[in-house]
Design a protein around this motif. Structure first.
Motif, PDB file in Angstrom:
ATOM      1  N   ALA A  83       0.902  -1.232  -0.011  1.00 15.14           N
ATOM      2  CA  ALA A  83      -0.089   0.009   0.129  1.00 15.14           C
ATOM      3  C   ALA A  83       0.956   1.368   0.006  1.00 15.14           C
ATOM      4  CB  ALA A  83      -0.976  -0.015   1.237  1.00 15.14           C
ATOM      5  N   ASN A  84       1.970   1.148   0.659  1.00 17.37           N
ATOM      6  CA  ASN A  84       2.968   2.503   0.708  1.00 17.37           C
ATOM      7  C   ASN A  84       3.687   2.492  -0.495  1.00 17.37           C
ATOM      8  OD1 ASN A  84       3.168   3.897   3.730  1.00 17.37           O
ATOM      9  ND2 ASN A  84       2.945   1.635   4.053  1.00 17.37           N
ATOM     10  N   GLU A  88       3.455   5.647  -2.996  1.00 14.61           N
ATOM     11  CA  GLU A  88       4.767   6.387  -3.684  1.00 14.61           C
ATOM     12  C   GLU A  88       4.754   6.483  -5.068  1.00 14.61           C
ATOM     13  OE1 GLU A  88       7.349   7.962  -2.042  1.00 14.61           O
ATOM     14  OE2 GLU A  88       6.360   7.731  -0.133  1.00 14.61           O
ATOM     15  N   CYS A  89       4.355   5.343  -5.604  1.00 18.63           N
ATOM     16  CA  CYS A  89       4.395   5.183  -7.310  1.00 18.63           C
ATOM     17  C   CYS A  89       3.347   6.247  -7.994  1.00 18.63           C
ATOM     18  CB  CYS A  89       3.931   3.771  -7.572  1.00 18.63           C
ATOM     19  SG  CYS A  89       5.371   2.691  -7.402  1.00 18.63           S
ATOM     20  N   THR A  94       2.223  11.306 -10.434  1.00 15.57           N
ATOM     21  CA  THR A  94       1.336  12.588 -10.410  1.00 15.57           C
ATOM     22  C   THR A  94       2.408  13.733 -10.596  1.00 15.57           C
ATOM     23  OG1 THR A  94      -0.263  11.663  -8.921  1.00 15.57           O
ATOM     24  CG2 THR A  94       0.033  14.176  -8.880  1.00 15.57           C
ATOM     25  N   GLU A  95       3.465  13.830  -9.869  1.00 11.99           N
ATOM     26  CA  GLU A  95       4.567  14.719  -9.895  1.00 11.99           C
ATOM     27  C   GLU A  95       5.124  14.811 -11.329  1.00 11.99           C
ATOM     28  OE1 GLU A  95       8.672  16.251  -7.686  1.00 11.99           O
ATOM     29  OE2 GLU A  95       7.677  14.301  -6.888  1.00 11.99           O
ATOM     30  N   TYR A  96       5.129  13.913 -11.975  1.00 14.24           N
ATOM     31  CA  TYR A  96       5.961  13.979 -13.328  1.00 14.24           C
ATOM     32  C   TYR A  96       4.921  14.467 -14.451  1.00 14.24           C
ATOM     33  CZ  TYR A  96       6.824  12.292 -18.129  1.00 14.24           C
ATOM     34  OH  TYR A  96       7.055  12.289 -19.367  1.00 14.24           O
ATOM     35  N   PHE A  97       3.507  13.974 -14.271  1.00 10.57           N
ATOM     36  CA  PHE A  97       2.513  14.385 -15.438  1.00 10.57           C
ATOM     37  C   PHE A  97       2.032  15.929 -15.004  1.00 10.57           C
ATOM     38  CE2 PHE A  97       1.855   9.983 -16.044  1.00 10.57           C
ATOM     39  CZ  PHE A  97       1.738  10.111 -17.603  1.00 10.57           C
ATOM     40  N   ASP A  98       2.217  16.268 -13.575  1.00  9.54           N
ATOM     41  CA  ASP A  98       1.930  17.710 -13.364  1.00  9.54           C
ATOM     42  C   ASP A  98       3.044  18.617 -13.561  1.00  9.54           C
ATOM     43  OD1 ASP A  98       0.357  19.363 -11.368  1.00  9.54           O
ATOM     44  OD2 ASP A  98       2.388  19.534 -10.467  1.00  9.54           O
ATOM     45  N   GLY A  99       4.237  18.255 -13.589  1.00 13.49           N
ATOM     46  CA  GLY A  99       5.330  19.053 -13.918  1.00 13.49           C
ATOM     47  C   GLY A  99       5.143  19.486 -15.422  1.00 13.49           C
ATOM     48  N   ARG A 100       5.045  18.193 -16.296  1.00 16.62           N
ATOM     49  CA  ARG A 100       5.045  18.245 -17.646  1.00 16.62           C
ATOM     50  C   ARG A 100       3.855  19.180 -18.238  1.00 16.62           C
ATOM     51  NH1 ARG A 100       4.560  13.192 -21.705  1.00 16.62           N
ATOM     52  NH2 ARG A 100       2.230  13.195 -21.081  1.00 16.62           N
ATOM     53  N   PHE A 101       2.548  18.754 -17.448  1.00 22.71           N
ATOM     54  CA  PHE A 101       1.636  19.649 -17.863  1.00 22.71           C
ATOM     55  C   PHE A 101       1.747  21.163 -17.706  1.00 22.71           C
ATOM     56  CE2 PHE A 101      -3.406  20.227 -17.328  1.00 22.71           C
ATOM     57  CZ  PHE A 101      -3.496  20.045 -18.498  1.00 22.71           C
ATOM     58  N   GLN A 102       2.148  21.389 -16.649  1.00 20.51           N
ATOM     59  CA  GLN A 102       2.372  22.813 -16.100  1.00 20.51           C
ATOM     60  C   GLN A 102       3.456  23.478 -17.163  1.00 20.51           C
ATOM     61  OE1 GLN A 102       4.484  23.323 -12.261  1.00 20.51           O
ATOM     62  NE2 GLN A 102       4.012  25.864 -12.263  1.00 20.51           N
ATOM     63  N   LYS A 103       4.507  23.028 -17.597  1.00 22.36           N
ATOM     64  CA  LYS A 103       5.175  23.761 -18.714  1.00 22.36           C
ATOM     65  C   LYS A 103       4.427  24.047 -19.808  1.00 22.36           C
ATOM     66  CE  LYS A 103       9.501  21.797 -16.968  1.00 22.36           C
ATOM     67  NZ  LYS A 103      10.099  22.813 -16.259  1.00 22.36           N
TER      68      LYS A 103
END
Length: 602
Positions: A83-84, A88-89, A94-103
């Motif tokens: 579960a942990n 984490e995955c 989420t962080e990857y797609f969020d950063g890409r989308f933001q740019k």
């Protein structure tokens, strides 16, 4: 400036009205990148469930320890670890797609603002209110839409986690929710009031912020360096910059004090409430009402409820504040564009491949929001094959007339005619394709030689032979490489003198294949010999076209076929040099003064 004057009333209705901007922003974000939009939403929903999954697996693990059944405990431990790991995955994805989308979003929105600027007319860029709107958009709003999207997604994630946590607590003691939720709800309204006040203060700064930017620009760019050093302006400009920003800092600190004081009081009360609930949980465990695993689960659920309820309210506060700003983006993007700046509108029916005749009939003009008449009932006619010089004192209306011939401002119907048809009936882009102009305040493009010349006819920017021919015709012999960088803003740049830059601008004008050529003060930075050469080239190039040039030097003007004399927005004389010397006292006096000054110098 007293902050109280910005303390506007905040109401529930006002909050809801501002929040109406959220769906508009979400639609805008969705249109820019639909695939990533939905990926992030799905990941955010899963992220909202992850804390509860971890909580339940840890609670189950602790409760099973008392059974002392090794196999069951190991199985529960593996589930807890998985579960942990899953959490984490999902977080990394989420962080990857969020950063890409933001740019992508940031780039697209900046592009959208710049594209809007290209569709505005000159009147917009000579309007200080429009500049203020643009300043607000550039300072804040270019990244605000994505921030609003991010905050909205954050609320969805927090709500999912909150609801799941609430279910756990409700199954234990429902009345506890009053303690952990009521305090954040009461505090939220005051936070909205702070957001409104902060926005209003920053809104009021737009003009002063632009002044602050301009002062910084003057002190950090090479084009103003010489005068600032010569006249010792550094301390004066720094003081003006300091005075403006000193007020900004004072305002910010005052707002920060109020916000932090309230935050401290709110969090102190909230912590007391949480401690009371913790005491109740521990007491329940002591008297045997709940197991140790449930104690840990309830404590974690309690933390999740308080953390996420606070997060939701803080995010709504940020949303409210950001929506106040984002309204400026939509206001800017919704600025009404002049029909004259839109290509191929229904009203623009006439096509034009060559300008053969220009007629100005009883033209009177004043700039928008200014009642002063810059041009007063002027009339004249220019035909193909003629070269016209326009002369007159500063402020006589010469440059304004050029702006109107270029369709940079709207004029009344049938006041300016091209080929006997009203200028307003032509496609603007097509009309301008037939005109080449050197402006008095020409642009020094900090780009390559090729671009500085090729911008005159962008379709032929890679035509080396044509560029070299125009460089040769304008006697520009200080260029060896068409891809040489001009100016000092970027690496390996070559700085030019004022006269050399002006020759480049003249070459750019002559590079364009047009039927109407206009030079606005082409000799301002040139020596007399260079001036004579440029005018000779100009007259030769426009021999079977229409040539118009504005000049203060009558020695240059007399080379034209016809001279128009302007004074205070009026045309006070039209004719050849000889005719005007005989019939126009103003022109005669101007010529005598110029001749006397030349004789004194030589």
């Amino acid at each position: 400036m007293d902050l109280r004057e910005y303390d506007n009333h905040v109401s529930i209705k006002g909050i809801l009205n501002i929040m109406k901007m959220v769906p508009k922003v979400i639609r805008l974000i969705n249109q820019i990148d639909t695939v990533n939009f939905y990926i992030i939403i799905i990941l955010s929903i899963v992220m909202g469930l992850c804390p509860i999954i971890t909580l339940l697996t840890s609670q189950n693990l602790l409760n099973l320890i008392v059974t002392r059944n090794t196999n069951i405990i190991i199985s529960a431990l593996i589930v807890y670890i998985l579960a942990n790991l899953f959490s984490e995955c999902i977080g990394c994805l989420t962080e990857y797609f969020d950063g890409r989308f933001q740019k992508v979003i940031t780039f697209k929105l900046n592009y959208l603002v710049m594209e809007k600027c290209t569709n505005l007319s000159l009147r917009h860029f000579e309007d200080s209110d429009i500049y203020d709107k643009l300043q607000r958009v550039q300072d804040e709003t270019s990244y605000k839409p994505y921030k609003i999207f991010e905050e909205t997604i954050g609320i969805i994630t927090s709500i999912i986690t909150l609801i799941s946590s609430v279910i756990i607590i409700v199954n234990w003691k429902p009345w506890v929710l009053v303690i952990v939720v009521l305090i954040p709800l009461i505090s939220s309204f005051y936070f909205f009031k702070i957001a409104q006040r902060e926005f209003n203060v920053l809104w009021s700064r737009a003009t002063q912020s632009r002044k602050s930017w301009y002062l910084s620009y003057l002190l950090t760019r090479n084009n103003a360096f010489k005068e600032i050093k010569l006249y010792n302006l550094g301390k004066y400009l720094l003081q003006k910059f300091k005075d403006i920003n000193k007020l900004f800092v004072k305002q910010d600190i005052s707002l920060l004090k109020k916000r932090n004081l309230f935050t401290f009081i709110f969090e102190l009360i909230e912590q007391i409430c949480i401690d009371i609930v913790l005491v109740i949980i521990i007491y329940s465990a002591i008297i045997g009402e709940i197991l140790i695993g449930n104690v840990v689960g309830l404590i974690n659920a309690l933390n999740l409820v308080t953390t996420n309820s606070k997060k939701i309210l803080n995010t709504i506060y940020s949303l409210y504040q950001d929506n106040l700003y984002i309204k400026q983006l939509f206001d800017f993007l919704s600025i009404e564009e002049d029909l004259l700046e839109v290509a191929a509108t229904l009203e623009e029916k006439n096509s034009i491949n060559e300008i053969r005749k220009i007629e100005v009939r009883n033209l009177t003009f004043n700039y928008p929001n200014d009642s002063k008449e810059v041009l007063k009932n002027i009339s004249f006619e220019i035909n193909k094959g003629e070269t016209i010089a326009i002369v007159g004192r500063n402020g006589s209306g010469k440059s304004t007339l050029v702006k109107l011939l270029l369709k940079l401002y709207e004029v009344e119907d049938n006041k300016i005619l091209f080929n006997s048809k009203c200028i307003n009936t032509y496609n603007t882009v097509e009309l301008r394709n037939n005109i080449a102009t050197l402006f008095q305040d020409f642009v020094k493009y900090e780009l390559t030689v090729r671009e500085n010349i090729g911008f005159g006819d962008i379709a032929n920017i890679n035509n080396d032979e044509k560029i070299k021919n125009v460089l040769s015709n304008t006697n520009i012999n200080y260029i060896d490489n068409l891809d040489e960088q001009l100016g000092l803003w970027f690496d390996n740049g070559t700085e030019l003198s004022g006269g050399q830059w002006q020759k480049i601008a003249i070459a750019r004008t002559l590079f364009r294949k047009a039927s109407l050529y206009i030079l606005d003060e082409p000799s301002a930075a040139l020596d007399p010999i260079a001036e004579k050469n440029i005018i000779d080239i100009f007259i030769n190039m426009v021999r079977d076209k229409i040539g118009v040039f504005i000049s203060h030097r009558l020695s240059t003007a007399k080379l034209a076929d016809k001279i128009i004399v302007m004074d205070n927005g009026n045309i006070i004389g039209i004719g050849s040099h000889e005719e005007l010397l005989q019939n126009n006292e103003t022109y005669k006096k101007m010529y005598e003064i110029e001749t006397f000054q030349w004789e004194v110098k030589h």
